[in-house]
Design a protein around this motif. Structure first.
Motif, short mmCIF file in Angstrom:
data_model
loop_
_atom_site.label_atom_id
_atom_site.label_comp_id
_atom_site.label_asym_id
_atom_site.label_seq_id
_atom_site.Cartn_x
_atom_site.Cartn_y
_atom_site.Cartn_z
N VAL A 1 34.85 27.73 42.96
CA VAL A 1 35.65 28.63 42.67
C VAL A 1 35.34 29.92 43.11
O VAL A 1 35.23 30.91 42.51
CB VAL A 1 35.93 27.72 40.94
CG1 VAL A 1 37.31 28.88 40.88
CG2 VAL A 1 36.13 26.46 41.33
N GLY A 2 36.43 30.48 43.77
CA GLY A 2 37.03 31.99 44.05
C GLY A 2 38.34 32.62 42.93
O GLY A 2 38.98 31.86 42.74
N CYS A 3 37.61 33.71 42.16
CA CYS A 3 38.73 33.61 41.33
C CYS A 3 39.36 35.00 41.46
O CYS A 3 38.86 35.99 42.32
CB CYS A 3 38.33 33.80 40.11
SG CYS A 3 39.73 34.78 38.69
N VAL A 4 40.20 34.97 41.52
CA VAL A 4 41.34 36.68 42.40
C VAL A 4 42.05 36.38 41.46
O VAL A 4 42.89 35.96 40.72
CB VAL A 4 42.17 36.31 43.42
CG1 VAL A 4 42.63 37.52 43.89
CG2 VAL A 4 41.20 36.03 44.97
N ILE A 5 42.38 37.58 40.75
CA ILE A 5 42.80 39.53 40.06
C ILE A 5 43.80 40.57 40.37
O ILE A 5 42.70 41.33 40.66
CB ILE A 5 42.06 39.30 38.93
CG1 ILE A 5 40.96 37.95 38.10
CG2 ILE A 5 43.10 39.93 37.74
CD1 ILE A 5 40.19 38.76 36.97
N PRO A 6 45.12 39.76 41.17
CA PRO A 6 45.45 41.12 40.97
C PRO A 6 45.84 41.73 39.87
O PRO A 6 46.59 41.47 38.99
CB PRO A 6 47.15 40.66 42.03
CG PRO A 6 47.21 39.05 41.57
CD PRO A 6 45.44 38.84 41.18
N ALA A 7 45.73 42.99 40.39
CA ALA A 7 45.24 44.11 39.03
C ALA A 7 46.82 45.67 38.91
O ALA A 7 45.77 46.47 40.25
CB ALA A 7 44.99 43.98 38.38
N TYR A 8 48.04 45.41 38.60
CA TYR A 8 48.32 47.19 38.73
C TYR A 8 48.27 47.57 37.45
O TYR A 8 49.43 46.16 36.29
CB TYR A 8 50.02 46.87 39.27
CG TYR A 8 50.89 47.23 39.39
CD1 TYR A 8 50.52 48.48 39.91
CD2 TYR A 8 51.76 47.27 38.82
CE1 TYR A 8 51.53 49.87 40.01
CE2 TYR A 8 53.48 47.98 38.75
CZ TYR A 8 52.76 49.28 38.97
OH TYR A 8 53.48 50.98 39.04
N ASN A 9 48.16 48.58 37.73
CA ASN A 9 48.28 49.34 35.95
C ASN A 9 48.30 47.90 34.79
O ASN A 9 49.31 47.98 33.54
CB ASN A 9 50.04 50.62 36.03
CG ASN A 9 50.00 51.04 37.31
OD1 ASN A 9 48.72 51.76 36.95
ND2 ASN A 9 50.50 51.78 36.24
N GLU A 10 46.73 47.19 35.41
CA GLU A 10 46.38 47.35 34.09
C GLU A 10 45.63 46.99 32.75
O GLU A 10 44.42 46.19 32.29
CB GLU A 10 45.76 45.70 34.24
CG GLU A 10 46.95 44.56 35.17
CD GLU A 10 48.36 44.41 34.54
OE1 GLU A 10 48.30 44.03 33.57
OE2 GLU A 10 48.87 43.41 34.88
N ALA A 11 45.04 48.91 32.60
CA ALA A 11 44.17 49.30 32.43
C ALA A 11 43.64 48.56 29.99
O ALA A 11 43.22 48.40 29.79
CB ALA A 11 44.02 50.87 31.98
N GLU A 12 45.27 48.14 30.20
CA GLU A 12 45.23 47.90 28.40
C GLU A 12 45.01 46.28 28.64
O GLU A 12 44.41 46.21 27.61
CB GLU A 12 46.72 48.38 28.01
CG GLU A 12 46.97 49.28 27.99
CD GLU A 12 48.35 49.60 27.48
OE1 GLU A 12 49.00 48.99 26.75
OE2 GLU A 12 49.04 50.86 26.75
N THR A 13 44.89 45.64 29.28
CA THR A 13 44.66 44.63 29.41
C THR A 13 43.67 43.68 30.41
O THR A 13 43.13 42.46 29.75
CB THR A 13 46.01 43.08 29.94
OG1 THR A 13 46.38 43.42 30.88
CG2 THR A 13 47.66 44.00 28.45
N ILE A 14 42.92 44.81 31.20
CA ILE A 14 42.51 44.14 32.02
C ILE A 14 41.15 43.28 31.30
O ILE A 14 40.70 42.55 31.82
CB ILE A 14 42.01 44.51 33.52
CG1 ILE A 14 40.82 44.15 34.70
CG2 ILE A 14 41.43 46.31 32.90
CD1 ILE A 14 41.66 42.55 35.02
#
Length: 487
Positions: A45-58
């Protein structure tokens, strides 16, 4: 005398000896031990997390993934177009990780990619991540503000591995409302939780068939994605010419001959919209994208429109919204019209539809896996649910008007702008309603009293018939057995 017997075999040279049962038993035990020692195939399983301005939640997202009972084999955080500290926060997690649990020792590696300016936004980040994990068995897509329950990955992997016909499975989505500030945020999140719950249960009861594999937390078979690329003549699974890339990909997976499902047990908590401005932008984008897929001959020209199996539920949802708009606007205008000529007479049976609505809302709240007191108050007091319905009606109208006006609007950018607290488009439905009511009142007051009376005499019975049918449908929905499912 012993049990050993010398026996001749014509197909073998020389005699062989039949061993005693006790000796055969020891060989059987050895055989079973050797079979048990053969390593089982473990799906990758390869997990992909697209992140745009997610400093508070990543950080919370990565923590929740590292606490899974079944770790992804690799996690790629694809940071794009960011203007906050997302890269710095995520970089603290980069590298190998080990977890010891009931399933033994598990390992994963987190990679953080800052791809800088990305014109294709989330779609570009997803496709970049897919290129890194396409050799694996499954791709797990996770939004940068979504936190799964500890067994979510294991449940998704077990379910999709159990049936080769399944092309993708979505988790059951809810919204964490434990840390909210202000009455508006609490009201909007309660409405979104009820909206998500009703949507989830609807899909669970329809054979767990899911029209939309939401990008928040879904797993995809890479074999199914390769078939989509071949059948659709695409270079990448997600395409940029759709406002709802997840809906389009789900439709294409279905067209390729695979099943799209909602999980029976895997759960994930997604980020909610806490302002009217941001909720409007999100819902208009979703509605506009759905309309774009439903209407034949539009962008992408998706094969099977408008009667593709994954779109039938969308048509039903939109028709239901039209009926909700008609009944509410008719009641409001007839009520004001009756009051204007002192002809309003309350009938006790008018209380039946609100009571049935409360019953339905209560059933929706009861179906939530993480129901709380605020959910019950939202359902039982009716007023918050009714206000939220009027808000959704505004989003619905604005999406259709935007579609028919052929506006070339970047709805992704509009949502990002709204989440930053900018933009005034969210006010348009409320202003339009005020203008409409004011114009209707001006025309109404110019009519003779006998004509107004005739209009009311015709309007109330029509509204009564529609309301009776709508109430009967609500009662049927409220009476459905949920068969042990929790939304």
């Amino acid at each position: 005398m012993t049990d050993d017997t010398t026996v001749s075999r014509p197909d073998l040279e020389g005699p062989y000896v039949r061993l005693p049962d006790a000796t055969l038993s020891s060989y059987a035990d050895q055989y079973l031990d050797e079979v048990a020692a053969i390593p089982e195939h473990r799906a990758t399983v390869g997990c992909v997390i697209p992140a745009y301005n997610e400093a508070e939640t990543i950080a919370g997202v990565l923590d929740s993934l590292l606490m899974q009972t079944r770790l992804p084999d690799v996690i790629h955080v694809i940071i794009n177009n960011t203007s906050d500290d997302s890269v710095e926060v995520a970089s603290h997690y980069a590298g190998p990780h080990e977890r010891r649990g009931p399933n033994g020792v598990q390992n994963t590696v987190i990679y953080v990619h800052d791809i800088g300016k990305n014109p294709d936004k989330k779609v570009g980040a997803l496709n970049y991540g897919y290129s890194l994990v396409e050799h694996m068995d499954f791709v797990l897509g996770v939004d940068g503000d979504t936190t799964p329950e500890p067994d979510a990955v294991e449940a998704l992997v077990d379910e999709i591995s159990s049936d080769d016909r399944i092309g993708g499975i979505s988790a059951i989505y809810s919204i964490d409302d434990s840390a909210l500030d202000g009455p508006m945020a609490k009201f909007l999140i309660a409405g979104q939780r009820a909206q998500f719950s009703a949507f989830n249960m609807q899909n669970l009861l329809k054979g767990r068939n899911m029209a939309v594999l939401g990008g928040q937390f879904s797993i995809f078979s890479t074999r199914a994605l390769r078939d989509v690329l071949r059948d659709s003549h695409q270079r990448t699974p997600w395409v940029k010419d759709s406002e709802v890339e997840d809906s389009l990909l789900s439709l294409q997976i279905k067209s390729a001959g695979y099943l799209t499902k909602i999980s029976a047990t895997a759960r994930a908590h997604v980020g909610g919209m806490t302002t009217l401005r941001s909720l409007d932008a999100q819902q208009v984008k979703w509605n506009f994208g759905a309309i774009d897929l439903m209407w034949p001959g539009q962008r992408g020209d998706t094969r099977g429109q408008p009667f593709h199996p994954n779109l039938r539920l969308r048509w039903f949802e939109h028709m239901s919204m039209v009926i909700n708009m008609v009944t509410r606007l008719m009641f409001l205008m007839l009520l004001l019209g009756s009051l204007s000529i002192d002809a309003f007479v309350f009938q006790l049976w008018w209380a039946i539809p609100p009571v049935i609505a409360i019953l339905l809302n209560f059933r929706v709240a009861r179906s939530m896996a993480f129901v709380n007191r605020r959910d019950y108050l939202f359902a039982l007091t009716l007023v918050p649910a009714e206000i939220y319905m009027w808000t959704r009606m505004g989003h619905f109208v604005r999406a259709w008007l935007k579609f028919f006006s052929h506006q070339q609007t970047d709805n992704w950018a509009a949502q990002a702008k709204a989440e930053r607290g900018k933009g005034s488009s969210w006010l348009y439905p409320y202003l339009t309603l005020l203008v409409f009511l004011a114009a209707s009142a001006a025309i109404w007051l110019q009519l003779p009293v006998d004509i107004r009376s005739d209009v009311l005499a015709v309007g109330w019975p029509i509204l009564g018939i529609v309301t009776v049918l709508q109430t009967a449908w609500m009662f049927i929905k409220a009476s459905k057995r949920y068969r042990g499912f929790k939304a």
